[in-house]
Design an enzyme around this catalytic site. Sequence first.
Site, PDB file in Angstrom:
ATOM      1  N   ALA A  62      21.801  28.795   9.061  1.00  0.00           N
ATOM      2  CA  ALA A  62      23.063  28.795   8.312  1.00  0.00           C
ATOM      3  C   ALA A  62      24.242  28.760   9.280  1.00  0.00           C
ATOM      4  O   ALA A  62      24.082  28.975  10.479  1.00  0.00           O
ATOM      5  CB  ALA A  62      23.128  30.050   7.458  1.00  0.00           C
ATOM      6  N   GLY A 101      17.414  28.331   6.171  1.00  0.00           N
ATOM      7  CA  GLY A 101      17.903  27.336   5.218  1.00  0.00           C
ATOM      8  C   GLY A 101      17.425  25.935   5.572  1.00  0.00           C
ATOM      9  O   GLY A 101      17.262  25.090   4.685  1.00  0.00           O
ATOM     10  N   GLU A 104      14.105  25.609   4.116  1.00  0.00           N
ATOM     11  CA  GLU A 104      14.243  25.583   2.647  1.00  0.00           C
ATOM     12  C   GLU A 104      14.711  24.204   2.174  1.00  0.00           C
ATOM     13  O   GLU A 104      14.279  23.715   1.133  1.00  0.00           O
ATOM     14  CB  GLU A 104      15.188  26.700   2.198  1.00  0.00           C
ATOM     15  CG  GLU A 104      14.548  28.080   2.385  1.00  0.00           C
ATOM     16  CD  GLU A 104      15.484  29.223   2.039  1.00  0.00           C
ATOM     17  OE1 GLU A 104      16.552  29.308   2.663  1.00  0.00           O
ATOM     18  OE2 GLU A 104      15.147  30.009   1.135  1.00  0.00           O
ATOM     19  N   GLU A 124      14.402  34.920   8.413  1.00  0.00           N
ATOM     20  CA  GLU A 124      15.464  35.771   7.851  1.00  0.00           C
ATOM     21  C   GLU A 124      15.227  37.259   8.047  1.00  0.00           C
ATOM     22  O   GLU A 124      16.186  38.023   8.238  1.00  0.00           O
ATOM     23  CB  GLU A 124      15.637  35.479   6.346  1.00  0.00           C
ATOM     24  CG  GLU A 124      16.349  34.182   6.021  1.00  0.00           C
ATOM     25  CD  GLU A 124      15.448  32.953   6.012  1.00  0.00           C
ATOM     26  OE1 GLU A 124      14.272  33.083   6.445  1.00  0.00           O
ATOM     27  OE2 GLU A 124      15.894  31.881   5.597  1.00  0.00           O
TER      28      GLU A 124
END
Length: 652
Positions: A62, A101, A104, A124
């Site tokens: 991120a 992310g 993801e 994370e």
Amino acid sequence: MATVTLTLADDVAVITINNPPINATSHSVRAGLVDALDKIEKDAAIKAAILICDGKTFIAGADVSEFGQPPKNPILPDVIKRLEASTKPIIAAIHGHALGGGLEVALGCHYRIADTSAKLGLPEVNLGLIPGAGGTVRLPRLISTENAISLITGGKPVSASAANDMGLIDAIAHGELIDAAKDFAKTIIDQPCPTPLVDRAPVDTLSDDQWQETFAAVTKKARGQIAPQIAATAIRTGIEQGAEAGLLHEREKFVELRDSDQSKALRHIFFAERSVGKLPDLDGVKPNTLSEIGVIGGGIMGAGIATASLLAGFKVKIIERNEDACATGHATVEKHLTGSLKRGLISQERFDSLMASLSTSMDYADLGNADLVVEAVFEDMSVKHDVFGKLSLYCKPTAVLASNTSYLDINEIAVKCVNPARVIGLHFFSPAHIMKLLEIVRTDKADAQSLATAFAFARKLGKIAVPCGVCDGFIGNRIMSAYRKHCEYMLEDGALPHQIDDAMVAFGFPMGLFAMQDMAGLEISWATRKRLAPFRDPSERYVALGDYLCEMERFGKKNGLGWYRYDETGKAQPDADVDALVIADSAKKGITRRNFTHDEIIETILSAMRNEGDKILAEGIANSPDAIDVVMINGYGFPRHKGGPMFLTRSK
Ligand code: NAD
């Protein structure tokens, strides 16, 4: 400035993200992706698309500058849903890292291919979080629940080949990634778009008992950190209650964790570790080129330092006192590297070439080519003086000369050198080839080039380098000495060794102070105390319990008796004899013993650390409170999710 570009090659579109340095999912990237997807959807000529990144990596996380800001649409979960809803298949083409992310996003694509060097993961939990954009729900719909749990709760990325084995990617790309992705596109272009992961059933599930076992194992491994457990629950929710419920649950827990003390602490230390070694006064100073490292002393530390240097690609020469010591040093390095070989960390070929880069000698004249020398001989000023006198004589004038001393004054060590400007401290932690921490000690006369070279060396070794000034014990040992003293006071005032250790373990330390002393051996610090006894301030409170243990030949774990009694399996048991000794000592000093709660014990330890930390800062030994936190977490077992003693006591 981040850009997302769309180009058409035949009937396959290529979406390219360019957002250096890590192609983070910044707002402009998210918005750019949605735009590109809109165009792809509307263009009848496009039959499939490849999502690829410019630069060194796929999306590796991120945008940290957006942390703490109100979310700006489109948020990542919506972008991923949009990817997933595309009627035209999208192939994620991964190089470098697909993390958090980034992975993801790749899970929102219909296919994933990765080049051989790629690493994929959901790290994370390392920041006290869980995946927040569908990772806990989509992953177990692509790979086994067991693998999904391991990837998410462990936070460790996997290699492309492991990812391929577990089904996380569809293919490994050999050669140019974009070409491989286009070739792959040709094989799927006429097939129907695969069902998005959220609409699929989980790959498998676990029985109730297996879930209980999983939770127990995750909790044990997490040692007080809450995110892994919450991540496991999120995975279970997504599997058992369906994707929609899972996504809602995941988002709610992600937001909760983002505001948690643990995540704040873990983010603090994550950034502290990355900034602590950046010294503005060394900006633009060019380090010396390093290719050969000299190590003086092939004992515990010297052999570890030699191993670390070999693994970093340097030639290494160990200087020892006699042939036997040379052979022992050589054998210890060989043992360390054999360990790496057995664990599959290095190949036989690499092992052979590393061993060929190692030599030993008794002659300091053999150090003529060394670019940097680390001294790790006995902790004795006269021995160190002798060594540095010889180094000054035999090493080339540009060589950086470093001492690994634990406590001695390196300014004083440097007086034996013709040019003390090239003398610094490199304080490694044991085992030196494994522990990540390195204190780089700036002597009064050290020049910028020697320091810049030391930091460059640390980077090559993969260490977290913390700059510090000269004082007794530098940052870490000085703080440890201070809190150890207060633990000993608590023994006399009413606590027992195992009570203090239990409190520390419950707080999150891997082991308590007294168990740690037993492991290290009690006789070395006993020898130091005897040596320093004539200089001790008689008005200062002195606890002699450690001395009594050594007088009783209780030297720690290695002889089965220390602060604890050790059974045949090496397990520590509190020992009634030690309790009696402690109680008798209080009586002898006329101290009325009282009970200590765990909280009181931890408060005492934290305030001792904090007070010494404040002194270290006031004296300019550490550059910042962050440096102290980094040292205590990486060298002394302070629980990472508490952020370090300075962070914890500051944020209270
Ligand atoms: P050690 O006793 O295991 O090794 C010292 C080695 O130095 C021996 O092999 C000895 O033969 C050799 N030696 C002594 N004099 C020499 C000389 N003149 N020339 C060449 N070799 C000589 O000790 P160690 O635990 O490796 O500690 C070495 C240094 O590192 C000490 O200053 C110690 O304070 C420091 N240190 C130790 C640790 C630790 O956990 N052991 C951690 C950080 C720093």
